[in-house]
Structure formats: structure tokens, C-alpha cells
Design an enzyme around this catalytic site. Structure first.
Site, PDB file in Angstrom:
ATOM      1  CD  GLU A 320      -1.446  -0.152   3.632  1.00  0.00           C
ATOM      2  OE1 GLU A 320      -1.708   0.832   4.344  1.00  0.00           O
ATOM      3  OE2 GLU A 320      -1.987  -1.270   3.790  1.00  0.00           O
ATOM      4  CB  CYS A 321       0.751   4.332   0.207  1.00  0.00           C
ATOM      5  SG  CYS A 321       0.877   6.126  -0.084  1.00  0.00           S
ATOM      6  N   GLY A 322       3.451   3.741  -0.148  1.00  0.00           N
ATOM      7  CA  GLY A 322       4.901   3.650  -0.256  1.00  0.00           C
ATOM      8  C   GLY A 322       5.381   2.248  -0.549  1.00  0.00           C
TER       9      GLY A 322
END
Length: 439
Positions: A320-322
Site C-alpha cells: 500500500e502506498c509507499g
């Protein structure tokens, strides 16, 4: 019975985190049991609150968590603590739902923190508006970044007695908590983090607010404690390896507890420290700051190979994300430098100069709804077509709807900018850690 306070402000940047953390530190080091929460989705402020209070910090959001989840967390905290502190989000009335909505729903007395550096009599007007615009339980007001005793006296004189003057903190840069894009620097990144909190707690101890005994705080009636229903053990016997270090630090403690309640064993490894991927059934690469550590991550060819073999063996990866950025072929950092990364997802992650997306989202699949949020400065330029998209929680009248966040899938790998709150749908959260497709 526990005392409680919701620390709010007229806007971001007024000093909510500093004051909430200092208040927690002041009472915790005096021997009181303190439980802290953060209103709304946030990964960085809770690190400071956890350091100050000595305990885990959960998010409270009436939409993302749901009202029942918020009530249950507050009820359990009231059973264990002498003081419950909730740090607000943005301004007191900002957002849908807002910190004011949370205060009103659960009767949390509001302490307003106001940056008074460039005002005098107007301070009274701002306090009056915050206190009376809608009916809220009230705990008082603390002036922040005050120039001196004369300035403080002018501010106090602008208030009626019922506003609850709590004193002031001086304009001292030593109290400031350092910031970067996405918010505050993580407490674990600063060797003097606790010393910073002690310094502001010492200053707070000299104020009216700091000298107030917990027995003298406004009365608070917590929600009734209800025993939760046990979760189905959908992850029984499964081992989930979780990346956790300065590059992958955006982890809700409540999400880990949800995975464990589903039957999973969680183990941790640090890509930055050179750790190999532990033996596991699934991998979680959380959000964080891979762009600040891109050179170190780029050198982890061994880990990239291990993750690819894990995926190719049909074992799940949720990024998720990073975490998704680290799986891209490359990252372009804030200085425009390109770093070759792990290459499990085609495309390049590019750090922007401003917020690219911000707001609550939901992932709907198979009759289930997993709620969470999106907040990132970067974009992913990828030829890979998303398997599906999240849905924004709300729209603004007169404006085009915000786009949903793409959810990519490549074999047993799933990735998105979306940060889910696992307790909102444990069934769908469990699916993220299984090799089955979401499409």
C-alpha cells in the site's frame, strides 16, 4: 472514571500534536494511566502520542471506523485509563465527519489550542466561535506561541470566565516538532524525541491547564462496554511478514491486531537493515517514505529476488502506498533523481511537489466494503491496467467527483495507494493476504 479531552484547533499547524503529546507526557510521567487516540486517519501524529503516553494509539473516525468501532475503543480505554486524550484533525469543524462531530457524539470535552502569535483581542472572538457555533462540551483554551507575560495577559483578558483560560505556552522554537511532506517527522527518527516532549511538558506544567487535577476535569461518561463478537479465523495458520522501518512505517496497530484476531501470525523485517524476507505465507509492504531511502532500497537486489520468487510461488503480497512505490521499476525522488527499484510492478513512481490525493475511500468487492483513506504526493506512471478502483467516500457539490484509487494486481500481488482500516471489513482485509484475485 477516566477524565477525557479532545484537543482541537481552528486550523492545522496550531500545535495540536505538541499540546496533546505534552499533556499525555505530563500525566503519564506523574503516574497516571493515559490512553491517546488520533481523530481521523494519520500515521505520524500517533507516533508522538504513543511515545508520550506509553501505549498504542488508535484512529477514531466516525466514517472509516464506524460509530460502533469508535465507541468500543473509547469504552475499553475508559476501563484502563485515568485520562483519555483524543487529538483532533485539521480545524475543529473541518471534514465530514469532523472532530466536532466526534466530540458531540461521545461527549468529549474540547480543549482548543490556538496559535496566538499575531493576535490579542481577536483571540476572544475565535474562542467564542469555536465554543458556541455548535453545542459542544468544553474543557477550555490554551494559547500557543505567546510572546510573553504581557501578551498572555491581553489574551486572557479577551475571554469570559466560561471560556476556560488554560494558560499559555511561549513562542519557543525548541517546542516545535519537525515536519516534512506528508506531515511530522516520525518520533522514532529523532534521538531527542522524548527530550522534546519533556521540555514542552515542563512548560505545560506551569500553566493553569497543566496544574489541573484530573478530578477537576469536566465530567465524561464513556460509551458502554460491549464484548465484541469473535472474528472468523480466516487467516488461521498463516504467517504474514510485515516490512517495518523508517521506509515502511505507516502501520496502524489496530490493523495488526485485526490480522492476529483473524488467526494470522505477524513477523517483522526491515528492508533498510538488510533483513531477508522471513519464511511466510504472505507479505505486507506498508506505506512510509521509500523515496527518502531510495538509494538503500535500490541496493536490495536480494530482497527483490526473494519477493518475486514469493509472488511467483502463488503467495500473496499486499503493498500500500509507499510499499507499492518500492515495487515499481523506479522511483524519481524530490530532487529529480531516478533510482532503479524492485521491479515487481511495471512503471515509475514519481514524487510530486504537492498533494496528489487526499480523502476517505472505500474498496467494494463481493458484497463487502473495506474503508480507509488515501494521502500521497506521488504518482505511478504504469502501463498496467488496474484490476479495479476504490470509491471516494464523498463528493463536493459543484465539483467533479474525485477519482478512485487504482488497485493493481499481478498474480498474487495486490497494490494500491489506498490505506485500508482492516477492522471495517475483516473478511475483505483477509482477502488482501490471499492469492485470490479481486477482479
Amino acid at each position: 472514571m477516566a477524565a477525557a479531552v479532545l484537543v482541537a484547533a481552528p486550523a492545522s499547524g496550531q500545535g495540536k500534536t505538541t499540546v496533546a503529546s505534552a499533556l499525555a507526557r505530563l500525566h503519564a510521567r506523574a503516574g497516571s494511566r493515559v490512553r491517546a487516540f488520533k481523530c481521523g486517519p494519520d500515521f505520524l501524529d500517533p507516533q508522538w502520542l504513543a511515545l508520550a503516553s506509553g501505549g498504542p494509539v488508535d484512529a477514531l473516525d466516525l466514517w472509516i471506523n464506524g460509530e460502533a468501532d469508535c465507541a468500543a475503543r473509547l469504552a475499553r480505554a475508559a476501563q484502563d485509563a485515568d485520562l483519555v486524550i483524543v487529538e483532533g484533525v485539521m480545524g475543529l469543524y473541518d471534514g465530514e465527519p469532523s472532530a466536532a462531530d466526534l466530540a458531540r457524539r461521545f461527549g468529549l470535552p474540547v480543549l482548543a489550542v490556538i496559535d496566538a502569535a499575531k493576535m490579542a483581542g481577536t483571540f476572544g472572538a475565535i474562542v467564542h466561535g469555536l465554543r458556541t457555533w455548535r453545542a459542544l462540551p468544553w474543557a477550555g483554551v490554551l494559547a500557543n506561541r505567546v510572546g510573553g507575560e504581557r501578551h498572555a495577559a491581553m489574551l486572557a483578558a479577551a475571554l469570559p470566565p466560561e471560556a476556560g483560560w488554560g494558560g499559555h505556552l511561549p513562542a519557543d522554537a525548541g517546542f516545535a516538532l519537525p515536519e516534512r511532506h506528508l506531515g511530522l517527522a516520525g518520533a522514532g527518527e529523532l534521538p531527542d524525541a522524548l527530550a522534546r516532549l519533556d521540555a514542552v511538558a515542563d512548560a505545560l506544567a506551569k500553566t493553569v491547564l497543566g496544574q489541573r487535577a484530573l478530578a477537576d476535569w469536566p465530567q465524561w461518561t464513556p460509551p458502554a462496554l460491549v464484548d465484541p463478537s469473535p472474528l472468523p479465523r480466516r487467516l488461521e495458520g498463516r504467517r504474514i511478514a510485515v516490512a517495518r522501518d523508517a521506509a515502511f512505517a505507516f502501520i496502524y496497530a489496530a490493523n495488526l491486531k485485526t490480522l492476529q484476531a483473524l488467526g494470522a501470525e505477524t513477523v517483522f523485517f526491515s528492508p533498510l537493515a538488510g533483513d531477508a524476507l522471513p519464511p511466510c505465507d504472505a507479505v505486507w509492504l506498508p506505506g512510509g517514505y521509500p523515496e527518502l531511502h531510495a538509494q538503500t532500497l535500490a541496493a536490495r537486489h536480494d530482497l527483490a529476488t526473494q519477493l518475486a520468487a514469493h509472488r511467483d510461488a502463488g503467495r500473496a503480497i499486499w503493498a500500500e502506498c509507499g510499499g507499492m512505490m518500492a515495487l515499481a521499476e523506479a522511483i524519481v525522488d524530490g530532487q529529480g533523481r531516478e533510482h532503479r527499484l524492485w521491479g515487481l510492478l511495471p512503471g515509475t513512481a514519481v514524487l510530486g511537489q504537492r498533494v496528489a490525493a487526499l480523502g476517505p475511500h472505500r474498496l467494494v468487492f463481493g458484497g463487502a466494503e473495506l474503508r480507509g483513506h488515501s494521502f500521497h504526493w506521488s504518482r505511478l506512471d504504469s502501463p498496467l491496467a488496474p484490476a479495479l478502483h476504490t470509491e471516494p467516500a464523498r463528493s463536493t457539490p459543484g465539483l467533479a467527483p474525485a477519482p478512485g484509487e487504482p488497485v493493481y494486481q499481478r498474480g498474487a500481488l495486490k497494490a494500491s495507494w489506498f490505506h485500508p482500516w482492516f477492522a471495517s471489513s475483516p473478511e475483505l482485509a483477509a482477502r488482501l493476504f490471499s492469492p485470490e484475485s479481486l477482479a
